[in-house]
Motif scaffolding. Structure first.
Motif, PDB file in Angstrom:
ATOM      1  N   SER A  39      30.307  44.889  40.011  1.00 37.44           N
ATOM      2  CA  SER A  39      31.649  44.500  39.564  1.00 37.44           C
ATOM      3  C   SER A  39      31.847  42.987  39.635  1.00 37.44           C
ATOM      4  CB  SER A  39      32.714  45.205  40.402  1.00 37.44           C
ATOM      5  OG  SER A  39      32.664  46.597  40.219  1.00 37.44           O
ATOM      6  N   HIS A  42      30.729  41.790  36.420  1.00 33.37           N
ATOM      7  CA  HIS A  42      31.730  42.090  35.389  1.00 33.37           C
ATOM      8  C   HIS A  42      32.865  41.073  35.448  1.00 33.37           C
ATOM      9  CE1 HIS A  42      30.130  45.754  33.741  1.00 33.37           C
ATOM     10  NE2 HIS A  42      30.079  46.356  34.919  1.00 33.37           N
ATOM     11  N   TYR A  48      36.286  42.588  33.660  1.00 36.36           N
ATOM     12  CA  TYR A  48      37.108  43.362  34.602  1.00 36.36           C
ATOM     13  C   TYR A  48      38.269  42.466  35.024  1.00 36.36           C
ATOM     14  CZ  TYR A  48      38.270  46.516  38.474  1.00 36.36           C
ATOM     15  OH  TYR A  48      38.916  47.393  39.305  1.00 36.36           O
ATOM     16  N   VAL A 259      31.250  51.385  35.880  1.00 36.98           N
ATOM     17  CA  VAL A 259      32.261  50.538  35.241  1.00 36.98           C
ATOM     18  C   VAL A 259      31.751  50.072  33.878  1.00 36.98           C
ATOM     19  CG1 VAL A 259      33.645  48.437  35.400  1.00 36.98           C
ATOM     20  CG2 VAL A 259      33.147  49.772  37.469  1.00 36.98           C
TER      21      VAL A 259
END
Length: 336
Positions: A39, A42, A48, A259
């Motif tokens: 993440s 990202h 994100y 994700v």
């Protein structure tokens, strides 16, 4: 103190910033270990939602070195793992016991300064005490493990079930171990990298397939005699979502965990989902599971050392987050 700051999309830099102070009901934590998460990559790429500027790092453990007014649960010196996700407690989702869907959710290392730093201030309610002699590296696995536990809760694995896991990174390898502990009879990991497949077999997988070398849908259907009871998608890419749905048996469960970048659309066949009654269950974040993750880490029931492939300092974080994982990389650990 030093902190690694996301200053704009694609710009991650180590800066000298003011050391935080523990506010009311907050702790000042000296970060001992932080983990780099997919993440984080990202967020670096703008895939994100993230506050900017912000100090990244939402997986970490550390020592309580300061206590704000109103703190009652800590005295200082404790080793803690921190749940980064802070819910409001009053919105509709929170009052229905779904804090991961909080309308005002904030997150340490995402929307407020996090653990890629020497110190971080955290609300006392987000900190969970670990045994003093525990390896702090294990404590940094608390957040990803808590998210995985939520996914396993959603999967509802029954003893003897077949489970297919797509993605062989740290999440996939934690899922292998959790599926084994849940009593799964067949645990199949699907990943391209041979080293990850070998690790999965050592950790409890019964089969490990390379999607580049075989028809993994056919392989899973053959091993499970018709399809997996549970499929857990951990890669967050279009191909694995599509193939994963096709691996589930009629009446099976598909857990969406990886994700996928915001805005990405993935074509599916609604007719197939309808007539096969495949149950799609997204699993987002870690509602009420961080304390369970802390207890599991403390118990030593999981093999975590095998998941650590590299340890770096803060000065290397920007380079690691700004580039794709190296071949064989599972979890990169940061020691501020």
């Amino acid at each position: 103190m030093r902190a690694v700051r996301l200053e704009s999309i694609g710009s991650l830099t180590m800066r000298s910033v003011e050391k935080p102070v523990a506010g009311p009901s907050e702790l000042l934590v000296r970060v001992v270990v932080a983990g780099i998460c997919g993440s984080d990559r990202h967020m670096y790429k703008g895939e994100y939602p993230t506050a900017i500027p912000v100090t990244l790092g939402h997986e970490f453990s550390g020592i309580v070195e300061g206590i704000g007014d109103g703190v009652t649960r800590f005295t200082g010196g404790e080793l803690v793992t921190v749940d980064p996700n802070i819910s409001c407690g009053t919105c509709r989702a929170c009052t229905q016991a779904r804090p991961n869907l909080c309308e005002s959710l904030t997150a340490i290392g995402v929307t407020r300064d996090g653990g890629f730093a020497e110190y971080v201030a955290v609300p006392q309610a987000q900190a969970f005490v670990l045994p003093a002699g525990l390896d702090p590296v294990h404590g940094a696995f608390g957040e990803p493990l808590a998210c995985c536990i939520h996914a396993i809760d959603k999967a509802r694995i029954r003893p003897g079930d077949s489970v297919a896991i797509l993605g062989g990174g740290v999440i996939g390898l934690l899922m292998v171990q959790l599926a084994r502990l849940a009593g799964a009879g067949e645990i199949i990991l699907i990943t391209r990298q041979q080293s990850r497949r070998q690790t999965a077999l050592r950790l409890g997988a019964t089969h490990a397939f390379d999607p580049a070398a075989s028809d993994t849908i056919a392989s899973v259907r053959e091993v499970t005699k018709g399809g997996a009871d549970v499929v857990i998608e951990c890669a967050g890419v279009s191909d694995t979502l599509q193939t994963g749905l096709k691996m589930a048996r009629r009446g099976g469960t598909f857990v969406l965990f990886g994700v996928t970048p915001a805005g990405v659309e993935v074509p599916v066949l609604p007719f197939d989902l309808l007539v096969n009654e495949v149950d799609i269950r997204p699993a987002y974040l870690n509602p009420f599971t961080h304390s369970r993750a802390a207890a599991m880490v403390a118990s030593g029931v999981l093999e975590l050392d095998a998941l650590v492939t590299k340890t770096i300092g803060l000065e290397e974080v920007a380079d690691v987050v700004g580039n794709a994982p190296l071949p064989g990389e599972i979890k990169v650990i940061v020691r501020p």
